[in-house]
Design a protein around this motif. Structure first.
Motif, PDB file in Angstrom:
ATOM      1  N   GLY A 108       0.811  -1.211   0.000  1.00  0.00           N
ATOM      2  CA  GLY A 108       0.000   0.000   0.000  1.00  0.00           C
ATOM      3  C   GLY A 108       0.847   1.265   0.000  1.00  0.00           C
ATOM      4  N   LEU A 109       2.113   1.126   0.355  1.00  0.00           N
ATOM      5  CA  LEU A 109       2.986   2.293   0.401  1.00  0.00           C
ATOM      6  C   LEU A 109       3.819   2.458  -0.868  1.00  0.00           C
ATOM      7  CD1 LEU A 109       4.348   1.843   4.049  1.00  0.00           C
ATOM      8  CD2 LEU A 109       2.571   3.419   3.279  1.00  0.00           C
ATOM      9  N   PHE A 110       4.266   1.328  -1.451  1.00  0.00           N
ATOM     10  CA  PHE A 110       5.283   1.412  -2.491  1.00  0.00           C
ATOM     11  C   PHE A 110       4.851   0.949  -3.888  1.00  0.00           C
ATOM     12  CE2 PHE A 110       9.087   2.700  -0.260  1.00  0.00           C
ATOM     13  CZ  PHE A 110       8.806   2.416   1.062  1.00  0.00           C
ATOM     14  N   ALA A 111       3.610   0.543  -4.052  1.00  0.00           N
ATOM     15  CA  ALA A 111       3.201   0.073  -5.381  1.00  0.00           C
ATOM     16  C   ALA A 111       3.310   1.214  -6.387  1.00  0.00           C
ATOM     17  CB  ALA A 111       1.776  -0.461  -5.324  1.00  0.00           C
ATOM     18  N   GLY A 160      -5.410   4.618 -14.271  1.00  0.00           N
ATOM     19  CA  GLY A 160      -5.755   5.493 -13.166  1.00  0.00           C
ATOM     20  C   GLY A 160      -6.168   4.741 -11.912  1.00  0.00           C
ATOM     21  N   ARG A 161      -5.619   3.544 -11.713  1.00  0.00           N
ATOM     22  CA  ARG A 161      -5.888   2.832 -10.471  1.00  0.00           C
ATOM     23  C   ARG A 161      -5.113   3.476  -9.329  1.00  0.00           C
ATOM     24  NH1 ARG A 161      -7.553  -2.921 -11.863  1.00  0.00           N
ATOM     25  NH2 ARG A 161      -7.656  -3.159  -9.632  1.00  0.00           N
ATOM     26  N   PRO A 162      -5.629   3.410  -8.111  1.00  0.00           N
ATOM     27  CA  PRO A 162      -4.858   3.898  -6.964  1.00  0.00           C
ATOM     28  C   PRO A 162      -3.586   3.084  -6.816  1.00  0.00           C
ATOM     29  CG  PRO A 162      -7.145   3.527  -6.349  1.00  0.00           C
ATOM     30  CD  PRO A 162      -6.970   2.950  -7.719  1.00  0.00           C
ATOM     31  N   TYR A 163      -2.514   3.742  -6.322  1.00  0.00           N
ATOM     32  CA  TYR A 163      -1.271   3.022  -6.104  1.00  0.00           C
ATOM     33  C   TYR A 163      -0.637   3.483  -4.799  1.00  0.00           C
ATOM     34  CZ  TYR A 163       0.470   7.171  -8.629  1.00  0.00           C
ATOM     35  OH  TYR A 163       0.725   8.443  -9.043  1.00  0.00           O
ATOM     36  N   GLY A 164       0.646   3.182  -4.625  1.00  0.00           N
ATOM     37  CA  GLY A 164       1.290   3.354  -3.325  1.00  0.00           C
ATOM     38  C   GLY A 164       1.259   4.781  -2.791  1.00  0.00           C
ATOM     39  N   LYS A 194      -6.081   5.234  -1.065  1.00  0.00           N
ATOM     40  CA  LYS A 194      -7.121   4.223  -1.253  1.00  0.00           C
ATOM     41  C   LYS A 194      -6.568   2.809  -1.251  1.00  0.00           C
ATOM     42  CE  LYS A 194     -10.720   6.844  -3.465  1.00  0.00           C
ATOM     43  NZ  LYS A 194     -11.486   7.105  -4.677  1.00  0.00           N
ATOM     44  N   LEU A 195      -5.415   2.614  -1.895  1.00  0.00           N
ATOM     45  CA  LEU A 195      -4.850   1.272  -1.912  1.00  0.00           C
ATOM     46  C   LEU A 195      -4.476   0.851  -0.491  1.00  0.00           C
ATOM     47  CD1 LEU A 195      -3.810  -1.234  -3.320  1.00  0.00           C
ATOM     48  CD2 LEU A 195      -1.674  -0.050  -3.770  1.00  0.00           C
ATOM     49  N   LEU A 196      -3.844   1.764   0.240  1.00  0.00           N
ATOM     50  CA  LEU A 196      -3.467   1.438   1.611  1.00  0.00           C
ATOM     51  C   LEU A 196      -4.693   1.090   2.440  1.00  0.00           C
ATOM     52  CD1 LEU A 196      -1.238   1.186   3.704  1.00  0.00           C
ATOM     53  CD2 LEU A 196      -1.501   3.627   4.205  1.00  0.00           C
ATOM     54  N   ALA A 197      -5.760   1.829   2.226  1.00  0.00           N
ATOM     55  CA  ALA A 197      -6.995   1.543   2.960  1.00  0.00           C
ATOM     56  C   ALA A 197      -7.487   0.138   2.635  1.00  0.00           C
ATOM     57  CB  ALA A 197      -8.061   2.570   2.601  1.00  0.00           C
ATOM     58  N   ALA A 198      -7.443  -0.219   1.363  1.00  0.00           N
ATOM     59  CA  ALA A 198      -7.876  -1.571   0.977  1.00  0.00           C
ATOM     60  C   ALA A 198      -6.975  -2.617   1.631  1.00  0.00           C
ATOM     61  CB  ALA A 198      -7.853  -1.717  -0.541  1.00  0.00           C
TER      62      ALA A 198
END
Lengths: 508, 503
Positions: free
Chosen positions: A395-398, A411-415, A423-427
């Motif tokens: 969630g931090l480094f993607a 446009g997907r959420p990333y790190g 958002k990715l970190l939340a998931a």
């Protein structure tokens, strides 16, 4: 499927092009040739991808052997046969339960977000149905399922009744684990990043590429409950509360097992792409999924190695010597952590992952000691703790580019630390909570029920004498003929300080 | 490979103008180039597949070495491991010189091959180096099996002789009969005269490899007799336990791992389409074969676990390992031509066959340290029969060529001809191996080259013939732990005490 071509015949057809029938015939011929070519390419792709996935599956299977040797070396000699038998049976019983229902619960599609249910997947009844779902995929997923069950056996080693192993193992491989893999890996799963109906969790879905959460946390949390409920091994914490190391009997087996797990991890992580023959960019024909596969093998390697080195020096500072067993565990912790984000991070980030994983493991081990929690393989700390770190790390480094390539989107959420928002970190955090919750409410009650029915822990006498003598037919090793128990198979062993019981109980 | 290969008929028709010959030449040239590239790709993919499968089969040598080591007493460890290393090494040489030629050197007659000695005229359209390496790995597997039956009491010279003979002649001839394009019983036979209209179906070698190894071992063990102490004066069987369960499990898992090369790899090629442009191709059959292999072994393991729990009262890991391997040996014959559910049945019965053969061996006072004859011979034979009962017509046609009305599994409605062919295979292998290896072992015995002396057997072969004990866990150099070639009196109390916990 022939792509031969007769120039003479074709020329005749083409030359009278004013005649529309002939040019049509020529065109039809050409189009059929292109169609043949297309079919051949498709055949080639299937052959290459299946070869890739099958050999990856064999590598993941080799991790069973690695874990068996790691377990054997980490326990005392008097319990060696017991722990190895549980590893063999994880694989064997897992094959039957995963074939009958596990695979269907995991990937039976179309279905709902919670669990798979398509009838044709139960016992592979109408398989294969479509591309990407061939026998190689089943075998690969089976190899993952038995890995999860194997992890748990480490936490409850040296003091658990064999019947309890059979029960928890079938339940974990046949139901608990498949459900989790359905949530995060199937195209129907409610939290899956590859969800096909575009209703992604937080617009992202959780990214757990090869299973830091799905495999390692599931195995580790299940083991945590088993070990908590049955309590520490006799002698592990003395009356003053100090911890006493119950050393494993063979460092060679530990290292052998660790290296085999490392070897197999090259199937576990890069293999999770499932296919290798896919180009990503027309402008760069050398760059395709094969590159991503290779990059994943590199990130895996870097994380494990960094974790091993960090552990080496930390333990040198903390304990005063260079400890190969600790380094092996640190190495594996690094691998468990990178497993989640191995495909979507840069190699330099993998180094960060491994560095932190080492400290996470050391920290959890200190915590376990404080709380008097005994885990012979440090399985909950390593797979549960480092696995959870791995999920957060992703969630931090993607990176934006890799997330959109691997999970095909735009446009997907990333790190978070790469500018991709939260958002990715939340998931990822949701994934951690949900896995802890689900495994706790399924495996926790199971272990508790077994405990209440006196089916979980072995008796004190059996634990002192060793499970091999009392339940598995004898000591694992016989280096001299005097150890050859051929004449008196039961009366030989001298456990710690008391004389052996004349006829050990043959309770199952 | 981005962008779809599509074609618009109307658009192309417009473009095809008056200068047709040049256009036609160009187009045909392009198509020809594409065709060549596909041919290259297929060879590359298939060779990669076969080579990596060969490496997996080779790792079974390691697995068998560890299984053997763990199953014998510590004092004979170096001996048995050396025989395993030498099976591979001597096998490499002899299979290269004549074995491969006897097996696959075609065109030839139905009995034995006669080309490609020393890999002359290689590679050809029918085989590349990957085929040779793959077949070599199989050949040394057969020889390895036999070494298990005669472990702990056989002179090393006898090992070298039987191993070279088995790998260089006996085994290749059998593989010629059932796997070459000339073999009299082969389902690949090209001259149309198939045995019972089918040929014997032994896909990866339940008969060709496992029965050959097992029957050879049977004769060796029968002729030289049981190990000292195996059956006491009252005729009771005494277990001579192996010295390390860890090595047994290590070896078993390595064999399992390698079996994924042994069974699926026997397709030799993966890039073969059954219906071009669809997922219906040989890659699918390869995956299915890996699945049937897995299911058979796992079922056999579970059956053995519970069977032994009932029979002997405890959960026995070494027995489970042997049961697992028996399941694999059995499914090897039909792994590619049966459904996954049938593989479960195969494994279940294989476990019972092994238990039965072991009981029979005990009754007949037959001693086999690795249960090799019972496992490979017994379960191998069951595997051939199993194939005759459950072989699926569609899979047989895909693999062995489309033949309308082809005989297939008896329980699948395919008649009894396949069963007839399989029974012939069992009889013929038993007969051939008995006639060749039985005679060889008998001659070795008569020349006093087979069994070691009673004193050497009591002291252990490592001390008396291999330079010393395999393990040295303590530095205090007691005399009988040092590397010397003196005989050690077994009955005297061992000076360094009993080793209970190896480091």
């Amino acid at each position: 499927m022939d792509t031969t071509c007769s120039a003479k015949d074709l020329a005749v057809l083409l030359s009278s092009s004013s005649n529309s029938t002939s040019s049509l015939a020529a065109a039809t011929f050409l189009c059929s040739q292109f169609s043949n070519i297309s079919n051949k390419l498709s055949d080639t792709t299937y052959a290459v991808d299946n070869t890739y996935l099958l050999f990856s599956a064999y590598l993941v299977f080799a991790m069973q052997l690695g874990f068996a040797m790691l377990c054997a070396g980490s326990v005392r000699a008097k319990n060696t046969m017991n722990i190895m038998l549980t590893n063999v049976l994880d694989a064997a019983a897992g094959a039957i339960s995963y074939y009958l229902f596990g695979f269907a619960f995991a990937f039976g599609t179309p279905s709902n977000g919670f669990i798979g249910r398509h009838h044709s997947f139960f016992a592979l009844s109408s398989y294969p149905e479509r591309p990407g779902a061939d026998f190689s995929f089943f075998l690969y997923q089976w190899a993952f399922a038995i890995a999860a069950a194997g992890i748990t056996s480490g936490s409850i080693a040296e003091r658990t009744q064999f019947v309890a192993y059979l029960i928890y193992s079938s339940f974990l491989t046949g139901f608990v684990y498949p459900t989790v893999s359905h949530w995060f890996w199937s195209t129907d799963g409610w939290a899956s990043a590859s969800r096909s109906d575009n209703n992604l969790l937080f617009g992202s879905g959780a990214i757990d590429f090869a299973g830091s959460g799905v495999v390692h946390m599931v195995g580790g949390i299940a083991g945590l409950w088993g070990a908590l409920i049955e309590g520490p091994r006799i002698g592990r914490f003395d009356r003053l509360g100090r911890s006493v190391a119950l050393r494993g009997h063979s460092a060679s087996l530990v290292v052998l097992g660790t290296f085999l797990l490392w070897f197999g991890w090259y199937g576990f992580n890069p293999g999770s792409f499932l296919t290798i023959l896919k180009g990503y960019e027309k402008s760069r024909p050398y760059y395709g999924q094969w590159s991503a596969v290779g990059r994943t093998a590199v990130t895996t390697t870097l994380a494990g190695c960094t974790s091993a080195l960090t552990t080496l020096f930390s333990k040198r500072l903390l304990a005063g010597h260079w400890n190969v067993i600790d380094v092996c565990n640190g190495l594996l912790g690094g691998f468990a952590a990178i497993t989640s984000g191995c495909a979507v991070v840069e190699p330099w980030a993998a180094i960060v992952c491994g560095f932190v994983a080492s400290w996470v493991l050391i920290g959890f081990n200190l915590l376990a000691k404080k709380l008097k929690y005994d885990d012979p393989l440090e399985a909950a700390q390593l797979h549960g703790g480092c696995g959870a770190w791995g999920v957060i790390f992703t969630g931090l480094f993607a990176t934006k580019r890799y997330v959109n390539e691997v999970y095909s989107g735009d446009g997907r959420p990333y790190g978070l630390l790469m500018g991709g928002g939260g958002k990715l970190l939340a998931a990822q955090l949701v994934q951690i909570l949900v896995i802890i919750g689900w495994v706790s409410v399924t495996m926790g009650p199971l272990f508790y029920g077994l405990h209440k029915m006196n089916l979980l822990r072995i008796s004190r006498e059996d634990e002192m004498a060793g499970m091999d003598m009392t339940r598995h037919g004898g000591f694992a090793y016989a280096y001299n003929d005097e150890d050859d128990l051929s004449v008196k198979p039961w009366g030989k062993v001298e456990p710690t300080s008391r004389s052996s019981t004349p006829t050990p109980p043959l309770t199952a | 490979m981005s962008g779809a290969l599509s074609c618009s008929t109307t658009d192309l028709a417009v473009l095809l103008g008056p200068n047709a010959t040049a256009a036609a030449d160009y187009i045909c040239g392009q198509l020809s180039a594409v065709n060549n590239k596909f041919t290259d790709v297929a060879f590359a993919v298939d060779n990669t597949y076969l080579l990596f499968s060969a490496y997996l089969v080779f790792s079974m040598q390691l697995g068998f070495a560890m299984l053997c080591a763990g199953s014998v007493r510590a004092k004979n460890t170096m001996n048995i491991m050396l025989t395993n290393v030498l099976d591979a090494a001597a096998g490499g040489l002899f299979y290269y010189l004549f074995g491969y030629a006897f097996a696959f050197g075609s065109p030839s007659n139905g009995f034995i091959g006669k080309h490609n000695f020393g890999l002359k005229d290689f590679p050809s359209a029918s085989g590349d180096y990957s085929n040779f390496l793959y077949q070599w790995a199989f050949a040394i597997a057969a020889a390895g099996i036999t070494s298990g039956s005669i472990a702990e009491r056989t002179q090393f010279v006898a090992y070298l002789i039987y191993s070279s003979f088995l790998t260089g002649f006996v085994y290749p001839v059998v593989s010629h009969w059932f796997w070459s394009v000339d073999g009299w019983a082969s389902p690949f036979r090209t001259d149309g005269d198939l045995l019972f209209s089918t040929g014997a179906i032994d896909f990866a070698g339940s008969g060709v490899v496992h029965m050959v190894g097992g029957i050879a071992g049977l004769w060796g063990a029968l002729i030289e007799g049981p190990r000292l102490g195996r059956f006491d004066n009252g005729g009771r069987a005494i277990a001579l336990r192996g010295h390390s369960a860890s090595l047994v499990v290590l070896g078993t898992f390595l064999l399992w791992f390698g079996w994924y090369g042994f069974n699926p790899g026997s397709f030799n090629k993966i890039l073969v389409t059954y219906e071009s442009g669809t997922i219906n191709g040989q890659w699918s059959a390869v995956g299915r074969t890996a699945v049937t292999t897995t299911l058979a072994g796992c079922t056999a393991a579970l059956t053995t676990l519970f069977g032994k729990r009932l029979l002997s009262g405890h959960w026995n890991v070494t027995d489970v390992c042997n049961g697992l391997l028996g399941g694999f040996a059995a499914i090897t014959g039909g792994c590619s031509v049966v459904e996954p559910w049938a593989a479960v049945i195969c494994g279940f019965v294989a476990a019972l066959v092994l238990l039965g053969c072991n009981k029979l061996a005990e009754k007949l006072k037959y001693d086999d340290p690795l249960q090799a004859a019972q496992l490979h011979g017994g379960c191998g034979a069951w595997g051939l029969i199993f194939t005759a009962l459950f072989a699926n017509e569609k899979y047989l046609n895909q693999i062995y060529g489309e033949k309308p009305g082809r005989p297939h599994g008896l329980f699948m409605g395919g008649g009894g001809k396949l069963l007839g062919a399989q029974l012939i295979q069992i009889l013929v292998i038993t007969g051939w191996v008995s006639a060749t290896m039985g005679t060889l072992f008998f001659i070795l015995k008569k020349m006093k080259l087979l069994r070691i002396s009673a004193e050497d057997e009591m002291a252990g072969m490592d001390m008396t013939r291999h330079g010393g004990f395999a393990y040295m866990y303590y530095d205090d150099d007691e005399s009988h732990k040092a590397i010397q070639l003196r005989k050690v009196e077994h009955r005297s109390p061992s000076p360094s005490g009993v080793i209970t916990t190896p480091v």
